[in-house]
Design an enzyme around this catalytic site. Structure first.
Site, PDB file in Angstrom:
ATOM      1  N   ARG A  51       0.871  -1.172   0.000  1.00 29.97           N
ATOM      2  CA  ARG A  51       0.000   0.000   0.000  1.00 29.97           C
ATOM      3  C   ARG A  51       0.910   1.224   0.000  1.00 29.97           C
ATOM      4  NH1 ARG A  51      -3.720  -2.832  -1.355  1.00 29.97           N
ATOM      5  NH2 ARG A  51      -5.688  -3.164  -0.251  1.00 29.97           N
ATOM      6  N   GLU A 100      -4.547   7.744  -4.064  1.00 32.34           N
ATOM      7  CA  GLU A 100      -4.566   6.889  -5.256  1.00 32.34           C
ATOM      8  C   GLU A 100      -5.871   7.144  -5.999  1.00 32.34           C
ATOM      9  OE1 GLU A 100      -2.815   2.863  -4.661  1.00 32.34           O
ATOM     10  OE2 GLU A 100      -4.706   2.254  -5.572  1.00 32.34           O
ATOM     11  N   HIS A 113      -2.477   0.165  -9.588  1.00 30.89           N
ATOM     12  CA  HIS A 113      -3.003  -0.848  -8.647  1.00 30.89           C
ATOM     13  C   HIS A 113      -3.506  -2.089  -9.412  1.00 30.89           C
ATOM     14  CE1 HIS A 113      -4.623  -1.138  -4.286  1.00 30.89           C
ATOM     15  NE2 HIS A 113      -4.447  -2.359  -4.778  1.00 30.89           N
TER      16      HIS A 113
END
Ligand code: DGY
Length: 318
Positions: free
Chosen positions: A236, A265, A284
Site C-alpha cells: 500500500r 490513489e 493498482h
C-alpha cells in the site's frame, strides 16, 4: 425477501460481481462518492460490499441498522475499521490466497521492469533517439544471482520468494514474526530491517498496511540501501514515504523504483512522481488478471451471503 446491500464503488464493478449479487437476491444501494450517500435508509442495510477503498468506519457500521457483514473485494482491509467491526460483532470477510500468485507475478514484473529499464527501453525504442544498436545504452541491474529482500513474508511474499529461486537469488526477509517453514522451503534468512536494506539488491514490499508498517520505509531507510538497488511497492502507498523516495531517486540514490500503489490513489495528475523517469508506476494492478478477479468475485460474494444468512464467513479477517 431481498438483502439490502450498500455497495461501495465509484466505478462500475467487475461484471461477474454484480451478476452474482443480482442472482443472490441482493438489492444494491450505490455508494459512489467519498462520503456515504445521504439518500438511503440506513436502518434497512443488511450488508456492506466494499469494491473500492473508501473508509468503512465504525460510525457507518453503527448507522446500518441491520448490518450483518462487511465483505471486501480484495485481501487488504486497511480501509475498514476492523476493531470497530469486532466491537460491534460484525464479521469482515476478505479474499486471501486466490490472489497470491497474480500479485507475486506482478511484483516480479515491477522488479524486472525497474531493474532492467523496461519502460525507459520501450520509450527509447519507439522514439527518434534509437538510430543504432548501442551495447552501452540503458544498462540495468543483474537479477540472476542477486540478493532479494522481501519485507512481509506472508502468503504473497512467500510466492515472490518461490519465484526468486528460479533466478538463483539469495533471499532475505523481514517480518513481524519469523516464518521457519518458509525459511526451510526457500532457503530464506530472517534479517532486521536495516540489514535487509543494506544487503539487498532488490527489495519487495509485500506487507499489509498496519500502524506498524505505515511509513516503514522513509528517508533513513532509503539511505541505507545500495545506490544500485531497486525497490518495488506492491503493498500500500503509505508503507513508504513517497516524497522521500522522490528525493532519493532525484539524487541518483537507487537504480530505480516501481510501485503499484500511491497515496492518494490516484495521484493528482500534476504530482512530481508522475514525471520521475526512474519510477515505474502502475494503477493498482496487483491482482488484476481475469482468472484472479473471477476467483475474488466468487469468494467475496460467498463471504457476503454467508454473513447475510447468519452462517460462518469462510474467509473472515475480523
Ligand atoms: C487487495 O487485494 O488488497 C488489492 O490491493 C485490492 O484491494
Amino acid at each position: 425477501m431481498s438483502w439490502q446491500v450498500l455497495i461501495q464503488s465509484d466505478v462500475v464493478p467487475y461484471e461477474p460481481i454484480t451478476r452474482l449479487l443480482a442472482a443472490s437476491d441482493c438489492c444494491l444501494h450505490w455508494w459512489r462518492d467519498a462520503e456515504p450517500p445521504q439518500d438511503i435508509d440506513y436502518s434497512c442495510i443488511d450488508g456492506i460490499y466494499s469494491y473500492g477503498h473508501f473508509p468503512v468506519t465504525r460510525l457507518l457500521m453503527e448507522r446500518c441498522g441491520r448490518l450483518k457483514i462487511v465483505s471486501n473485494f480484495g485481501v487488504g482491509c486497511d480501509h475498514i475499521d476492523q476493531n470497530g467491526a469486532r466491537a460491534l460483532g460484525i464479521p469482515v470477510g476478505n479474499t486471501p490466497g486466490v490472489l497470491d500468485a497474480a500479485t507475486a507475478d506482478l511484483t516480479w514484473a515491477l522488479l524486472l521492469a525497474a531493474g532492467r529499464n523496461i519502460v525507459a527501453g520501450d520509450h527509447f525504442a519507439r522514439g527518434p533517439g534509437f538510430q543504432k544498436y548501442d551495447a552501452a545504452v540503458l544498462l540495468g541491474q543483474q537479477v540472476t544471482g542477486a540478493t532479494l529482500g522481501i519485507i512481509g513474508l506472508g502468503r504473497i511474499g512467500y510466492q515472490v520468494g518461490r519465484r526468486a529461486i528460479g533466478f538463483d537469488m539469495k533471499i532475505l526477509y523481514h517480518n513481524r514474526t519469523r516464518n521457519e517453514s518458509a525459511e526451510a522451503d526457500l532457503g530464506a534468512r530472517y534479517a532486521g530491517l536495516d540489514e535487509l536494506l543494506q544487503q539487498s539488491d532488490f527489495v519487495a514490499l509485500n506487507c499489509p498496511l498496519t500502524p506498524e508498517t505505515t511509513g516503514l520505509i522513509g528517508a533513513r531507510e532509503l539511505a541505507l540501501m545500495k545506490p544500485t538497488a531497486v525497490i518495488a511497492n506492491v503493498a500500500r502507498g503509505p508503507v513508504w514515504d513517497q516524497e522521500a523516495l522522490l528525493v532519493a531517486l532525484r539524487a541518483g540514490h537507487l537504480h530505480a523504483a516501481a510501485t503499484d500503489v500511491t497515496y492518494p490513489e490516484p495521484l493528482p495528475r500534476d504530482h512530481p512522481l508522475l514525471a520521475e523517469e526512474r519510477l515505474v508506476l502502475l494503477p493498482h494492478l496487483g491482482s488484476a488478471t481475469r482468472q484472479t478477479r473471477d476467483a475474488m468475485s466468487q469468494m467475496s460474494v460467498t463471504n457476503l451471503l454467508a454473513g447475510l444468512t447468519g452462517q460462518d464467513v469462510p474467509h473472515r479477517i475480523a
